[in-house]
Design a protein around this motif. Sequence first.
Motif, short mmCIF file in Angstrom:
data_model
loop_
_atom_site.label_atom_id
_atom_site.label_comp_id
_atom_site.label_asym_id
_atom_site.label_seq_id
_atom_site.Cartn_x
_atom_site.Cartn_y
_atom_site.Cartn_z
N THR A 1 -6.17 -7.18 -5.49
CA THR A 1 -6.58 -6.79 -6.76
C THR A 1 -6.50 -5.13 -6.81
N ALA A 2 -6.81 -4.42 -5.65
CA ALA A 2 -6.82 -3.19 -5.41
C ALA A 2 -5.42 -2.61 -5.43
N GLU B 1 -11.91 1.64 -1.29
CA GLU B 1 -11.92 0.73 -2.73
C GLU B 1 -12.42 -0.69 -2.61
N ILE B 2 -12.04 -1.45 -1.86
CA ILE B 2 -12.16 -2.60 -1.44
C ILE B 2 -13.79 -2.68 -0.54
N GLU C 1 -8.21 5.31 1.39
CA GLU C 1 -8.44 5.14 -0.05
C GLU C 1 -8.65 3.32 -0.41
N LEU C 2 -7.76 2.85 0.11
CA LEU C 2 -7.73 1.40 -0.08
C LEU C 2 -8.97 0.76 0.51
N ASP D 1 -9.54 -9.06 -2.59
CA ASP D 1 -9.72 -7.75 -2.97
C ASP D 1 -8.67 -6.83 -2.63
N ARG E 1 -2.90 -4.02 -7.01
CA ARG E 1 -2.69 -4.50 -8.12
C ARG E 1 -0.93 -5.19 -8.11
N ARG F 1 1.04 -1.14 0.04
CA ARG F 1 0.09 0.14 -0.02
C ARG F 1 0.91 1.21 0.16
#
Length: 84
Positions: free
Chosen positions: A63-64, A33-34, A29-30, A60, A66, A20
Amino acid sequence: MTKKNQTILRVIGAKVVYYRTLRNIRQEELASEIKMSKRTLSRIEHGNSGKIISMSELWDISTALRIDITNLLKFDEFEKAICV
């Protein structure tokens, strides 16, 4: 939860923080997003979730961020040693 499981969760949490931070993503933010609360993400990152992290949650998160999920699950020799 066993001490071994707690240690494993701490290592995974540290990896989440590492990736992160590497991606320059704030915790808020993370979490957004998830679709997870910031508090829950913070607990995961500190290894204090109180439960085993589900594969769905790890999927999740990875993926977030990447990254391949194996980056969170693959332990090098040092990490293995501290989990024993």
